[in-house]
Write an enzyme that holds these catalytic residues in place. Structure first.
Site, PDB file in Angstrom:
ATOM      1  N   ILE A   1       0.980  -1.320   0.020  1.00  0.00           N
ATOM      2  CA  ILE A   1       0.037   0.065   0.039  1.00  0.00           C
ATOM      3  C   ILE A   1       0.668   1.285  -0.044  1.00  0.00           C
ATOM      4  O   ILE A   1       0.552   2.114  -0.238  1.00  0.00           O
ATOM      5  CB  ILE A   1      -0.943   0.016   1.116  1.00  0.00           C
ATOM      6  CG1 ILE A   1      -0.109   0.133   2.605  1.00  0.00           C
ATOM      7  CG2 ILE A   1      -1.972  -1.042   1.056  1.00  0.00           C
ATOM      8  CD1 ILE A   1      -0.992   0.763   3.749  1.00  0.00           C
ATOM      9  N   ASP A   2       2.119   1.055   0.370  1.00  0.00           N
ATOM     10  CA  ASP A   2       2.845   2.278   0.520  1.00  0.00           C
ATOM     11  C   ASP A   2       3.429   3.118  -0.808  1.00  0.00           C
ATOM     12  O   ASP A   2       3.805   4.104  -0.633  1.00  0.00           O
ATOM     13  CB  ASP A   2       4.279   1.905   1.263  1.00  0.00           C
ATOM     14  CG  ASP A   2       3.801   1.595   2.672  1.00  0.00           C
ATOM     15  OD1 ASP A   2       2.913   1.766   3.088  1.00  0.00           O
ATOM     16  OD2 ASP A   2       4.851   0.937   3.368  1.00  0.00           O
TER      17      ASP A   2
END
Ligand code: ATP
EC number: 2.7.1.11
Length: 776
Positions: free
Chosen positions: A174-175
Site C-alpha cells: 500500500i505504501d
C-alpha cells in the site's frame, strides 16, 4: 460517418498464446509480506490465465512459510477456487513473514516441496523483501536441487528436468514504495481509505474549529501522505523524503494562524509515520500536536489511521491493475528462458512493463540510503517523476505569498465549467484559481456555463473556497455575440474550460469564431472532465474514476444481494452515451461475464453464445452472473431486451434481474485519483496559460494560431496539449467518441478471466499497455 467501431487490432493475444502454451508447466503463486487490497485480484488473474494457457497453478498458502512447510500449504487451484474474491481485501491465500526462508536450509525445504509438484514457475506478490528473497531462491535453485539429489530427497533426473526456476514479481504494497513502478497494488485503495477518513474528519473539524493531525502509513515512503495532502488541500504535510526546513515549527504555526485569520475553520496536517527532520530525527504526530497546542492554543486532535488503510475492498483501479499484472505475469513466465533475469511486472506511466527485478530492488534501497545520508533531493528524484511532480504541485498550491509580494500580470483569466457534472471538477477549479492568483493573474469564475457567460455571470474567483460552478449544457454557438461582449467587458485574456464532450464542441465553436470576433483570439485550453471518458485528446477525464468506483461498488452490492438465493444473473446498464469505457472497465473491475458496448458490435449469435456460456457456468458451483450493458450500445438490443432474453433462455437454470444505474454514476465524493488528476491537470493548464500570456506581454498579441486553442490530455505517459483543430479528424462526432480508444485493448482480458474459450474473439493483448496515469 465512417468511424471504425471494431477498434483495436485483432488477434495479438491469441497469436501470442498460440506460441506460448502452458501445457506441462506448473506455476506457484504466493503472497508475502504485508497484505494489500488487490492481491486477490492478482491471484485470481494468475490462476485463471494459467489455466487458460493450459498450465497447472498451485496456491502456496502463507507466503514463504507455506513453501517451506509444504504439505497442505501447496494446493492445486481450479477455476472456481478464485470465484468471488475480486472484491475481497487482503489475500485469501494468506501472507506471512518467514524467518526460515531467510536461511539456506529453509530454502532447501522450499525447493524440495516445489520439485515434488513439478513447480518451476513462481509468481510472488509482495514488497521488495519478498522479491529479493525470490531472486535469491532463483539464483540458488540449481545448487539446491543438486543438494536435494545428493541427500536422496529427489531423483537425480529431476535436477535436469527442473533445472531452472522462473520468477516473476508483482509489487503488492500500500505504501507505493517500490522504484520502477508508478503504482503498486493496494496504493489506490489505501488512498480511498485515507480520503474517506479525511472527508469525515473535515465535517467534524469544521463544526468545532479544530486542528487535526492525521498520521498515515509509510515508514520509509511519503507517497500516501503526499497524495492525500494534495487531494484534500492539507495545510501542511510531513514526509520522510522531504523534511521541512530548519525553523519549520514557527513557519507552520504562522501558516496555521494565517489560515485561521482568513476564517478557515479547520486545519489538517498530514504526517507520514516515518516523517523526519533534516537531522533524521522523527517528527511524530504527538510532537506536532504539542507544538500547535503550546504555540497557538488550538484545540488539536491526533488521528492515527493504522491498519484501516490496508482494509476494505480494493478500488476499481487496484482490481484492474492487479488483473492486468496477473495476466502479464503468466505471459512473462511462459516467455522466460534460463537466461531471462527475474522480472517484476510494473506500471510505468500509462504502460505495464517488465523490469529486471533486482535493478528495481536496488533503486528502492538507494532511496533509503539517500535518506539515511541526508541527501533528500536525491531521495525525491529517485522516487520518480510522479512523486516529484506531486510534491512540486503541493508546494505551489500550499504556499500562498502575501498579495503585495505577488507581481501582477494585469491579465484576467476566466474559468468555466461546461456540460454534466463530474466528480473532481471542484478540485480542478480550486487548483486553477490558486495557481492563477499565485501567477499574478486576476481569476474570474464564470457561472452556469456558456449560458451564464452570455448573461454576464462572471465573478472574481477566491482562492480559499472550493467554487461550485454550476454546469450547463448549452453550446456557445447561439450566444457568440453576447459571449464576445462579455469577453471584452471583462477584458478576459485567457479562458480555461473544464468539461466533457460538450465543452470540446464549445471550444471548437469559439475557435471557429475567432475570425469574426477577435475577443476569442486569446489562449484557450480545455481540461477533460466527464464520467463518460469520451473526450478526444485524452486517455482519461476527471470524474471517470469516481464513476467507475461507483459502478464497481454497486455491482459488488448487487451481487451480494443474491447470496443465499438461487442462481441469478444481473443485467446492469451503465452511462457513457456511446462510449463503452464505464461498461468495459466496470465489467473488468467487478468480474463481469460480458459487457456490451457500442464500439464492439455484437449480434444475436454473440448474445446466444453469452447466454449459453452463463448457463454452463451456472451448472458448476458458480451462483451469480454479471452482465454490463452500456446505455447506447445498441438501438434494438436494449437493456429490457437483454434482460428478457436471459430470463427466457435461463429458465430452470438461473433467474434474472436488471438494474439501470443512472445518475448515481455522476454523484458521490470524488475519488482520490479524480481529486489529484483534477488538481494536477488544471495546474498544468494554468502554467500553459501563464507561459502564453508572458510571451505575449506588451505586444498586444492576438492569438490566432491553432496551438493557442488546445485540449490538455494524457496520452500514454505524457501530458499533452493538442490543438482542438487537429483533434477534429480523430473525432467521431456522430457518436461523440474518439475514433481510437486505448481501453478497447483490454476487452479480451475480461473474457479470459470470465472463462471464455480461447477461440472466443480474443482481440488483443492489452496488458502491455496500461491503465491509469499518475504522473501528470
Ligand atoms: P512489505 O513491503 O509489506 O514490508 P516485504 O516483502 O518487503 O513487504 P519483508 O518482511 O521484507 O516484507 O519480506 C517478506 C518475507 O520475504 C520475509 O519474511 C522473508 O521470508 C522473505 N525475505 C525477505 N528478504 C529476504 C532475503 N533477503 N532473503 C530471503 N528471503 C527474504
Amino acid at each position: 460517418m465512417d468511424a471504425d467501431h471494431s477498434q483495436g487490432p485483432k488477434g495479438s493475444l491469441r497469436k501470442l498464446l498460440e506460441h506460448l502454451s502452458g501445457a506441462g508447466k506448473a506455476i506457484g503463486v504466493l503472497t508475502s509480506g504485508g497484505d494489500a487490497q488487490g492481491m486477490n485480484a492478482a491471484v485470481r488473474a494468475v490462476v485463471r490465465m494459467g489455466i487458460y494457457v493450459g498450465a497447472k497453478v498451485y496456491f502456496i498458502y502463507e507466503g514463504y512459510q507455506g513453501m517451506v512447510d509444504g504439505g497442505s500449504n501447496i494446493v492445486e487451484a481450479d477455476w472456481e477456487s478464485v470465484s468471488s474474491i475480486l472484491q475481497v481485501g487482503g489475500t485469501i491465500i494468506g501472507s506471512a513473514r518467514c524467518q526460515a526462508f531467510r536461511t539456506r536450509d529453509g530454502r532447501l525445504k522450499a525447493a524440495c516441496n516445489l520439485v515434488q509438484r513439478g513447480i518451476t514457475n513462481l509468481c510472488v506478490i509482495g514488497g521488495d523483501g519478498s522479491l529479493t528473497g525470490a531472486n535469491l531462491f532463483r539464483k540458488e535453485w540449481s545448487g539446491l536441487l543438486e543438494e536435494l539429489a545428493k541427500n536422496g530427497q529427489i531423483e537425480k533426473e529431476a535436477v535436469q528436468r527442473y533445472a531452472h526456476l522462473n520468477v516473476v514479481g508483482m509489487v503488492g504494497s500500500i505504501d507505493n514504495d517500490f522504484c520502477g513502478t508508478d503504482m503498486t497494488i493496494g496504493t489506490d485503495s489505501a488512498l480511498h481509505r485515507i480520503i474517506e477518513v479525511v472527508d469525515a474528519i473535515m465535517t467534524t473539524a469544521q463544526s468545532h474549529q479544530r486542528t487535526f493531525v492525521l498520521e498515515v502509513m509509510g515508514r520509509h515512503c511519503g507517497y500516501l501522505a503526499l497524495v492525500s495532502a494534495l487531494a484534500c488541500g492539507a495545510d501542511w504535510v510531513f514526509l520522510p523524503e522531504s523534511p521541512p526546513e530548519e525553523g519549520w515549527e514557527e513557519q507552520m504555526c504562522v501558516k496555521l494562524s494565517e489560515n485561521r485569520a482568513r476564517k478557515k475553520r479547520l486545519n489538517i496536517i498530514i504526517v507520514a509515520e516515518g516523517a523526519i527532520d533534516t537531522q533524521n530525527k522523527p517528527i511524530t504526530s504527538e510532537k506536532i500536536k504539542d507544538l500547535v497546542v503550546t504555540q497557538l492554543g488550538y484545540d488539536t486532535r491526533v488521528t492515527i489511521l493504522g491498519h484501516v488503510q490496508r482494509g476494505g475492498t480494493p478500488s476499481a483501479f487496484d482490481r484492474i491493475l492487479a488483473s492486468r499484472m496477473g495476466v502479464e505475469a503468466v505471459i512473462a513466465l511462459l516467455e522466460a528462458t534460463p537466461d531471462t533475469p527475474a522480472c517484476v511486472v510494473s506500471l510505468s506511466g500509462n504502460h505495464a512493463v517488465r523490469l529486471p527485478l533486482m535493478e528495481c530492488v536496488q533503486m528502492t534501497q538507494d532511496v533509503q540510503k539517500a535518506m539515511d545520508e541526508r541527501r533528500f533531493q536525491d531521495a525525491v528524484q529517485l522516487r520518480g517523476k510522479s512523486f516529484e511532480g506531486n510534491l512540486n504541485t503541493y508546494k505551489r498550491l500550499a504556499i500562498k505569498l502575501p498579495d503585495d509580494q505577488i507581481p501582477k500580470t494585469n491579465c484576467n483569466v476566466a474559468v468555466i465549467n461546461v456540460g454534466a457534472p463530474a466528480a473532481g471538477m471542484n478540485a480542478a477549479v480550486r487548483s486553477a484559481v490558486r495557481m492563477g492568483i499565485a501567477d499574478g493573474h486576476r481569476m474570474l469564475a464564470i457561472y452556469d456555463g456558456f449560458d451564464g457567460f452570455a448573461k454576464g455571470q462572471v465573478k472574481l474567483g477566491v482562492s480559499d473556497i472550493i467554487l461550485n460552478l454550476a454546469v450547463f449544457s448549452v453550446l456557445p454557438g447561439k450566444y457568440l455575440e453576447e459571449i464576445a461582449t462579455q469577453m471584452r467587458m471583462h477584458s478576459i485574456n485567457a479562458l480555461l474550460i473544464i468539461g466533457g464532450f460538450e465543452a470540446y464542441l464549445g471550444l471548437l465553436e469559439l475557435s471557429a469564431a475567432r475570425e469574426k470576433h477577435e475577443e476569442f483570439c486569446v489562449p484557450m485550453v480545455m481540461v477533460p472532465a466527464t464520467v463518460s471518458n469520451n473526450v478526444p485528446g485524452s486517455d482519461f477525464s476527471i470524474g471517470a474514476d469516481t464513476a467507475l468506483n461507483t459502478i464497481t461498488d454497486t455491482c459488488d452490492r448487487i451481487k451480494q444481494s443474491a447470496s443465499g438465493t438461487k442462481r441469478r444473473v444481473f443485467i446492469i446498464e451503465t452511462m457513457g452515451g456511446y462510449c463503452g469505457y464505464l461498461a468495459n472497465m466496470g465489467g473488468l473491475a467487478a468480474g463481469a461475464d460480458a459487457a456490451y458496448i457500442f464500439e464492439e458490435p455484437f449480434d444475436i449469435r454473440d448474445l446466444q453464445s453469452n447466454v449459453e456460456h452463463l448457463t454452463e457456468k451456472m451448472k458448476t458451483t458458480i451462483q451469480r452472473g454479471l452482465v454490463l450493458r452500456n446505455e447506447s450500445c445498441s438501438e434494438n438490443y436494449t437493456t429490457d431486451f437483454i434482460y428478457q432474453l436471459y430470463s427466457e433462455e435461463g429458465k430452470g437454470v438461473f433467474d434474472c434481474r436488471k438494474n439501470v444505474l443512472g445518475h448515481m454514476q455522476q454523484g458521490g465524493a470524488p475519488s482520490p485519483f479524480d481529486r489529484n488528476f483534477g488538481t494536477k491537470i488544471s495546474a498544468r493548464a494554468m502554467e500553459w496559460i501563464t507561459a502564453k500570456l508572458k510571451a505575449a506581454r506588451g505586444r498586444g498579441k492576438k492569438f490566432t494560431t491553432d496551438d493557442s486553442v488546445c485540449v490538455l490530455g494524457i496520452s500514454k505517459r505524457n501530458v499533452i496539449f493538442q490543438p482542438v483543430a487537429e483533434l477534429k479528424k480523430e473525432t467521431d462526432f456522430e457518436h461523440r467518441i474518439p475514433k481510437e480508444q486505448w481501453w478497447l485493448k483490454l476487452r479480451p482480458l475480461m473474457k479470459i478471466l470470465a472463462k471464455y474459450k480461447a477461440s472466443y474473439d480474443v482481440s488483443d493483448s492489452g496488458q502491455l499497455e496500461h491503465v491509469q496515469p499518475w504522473s501528470v
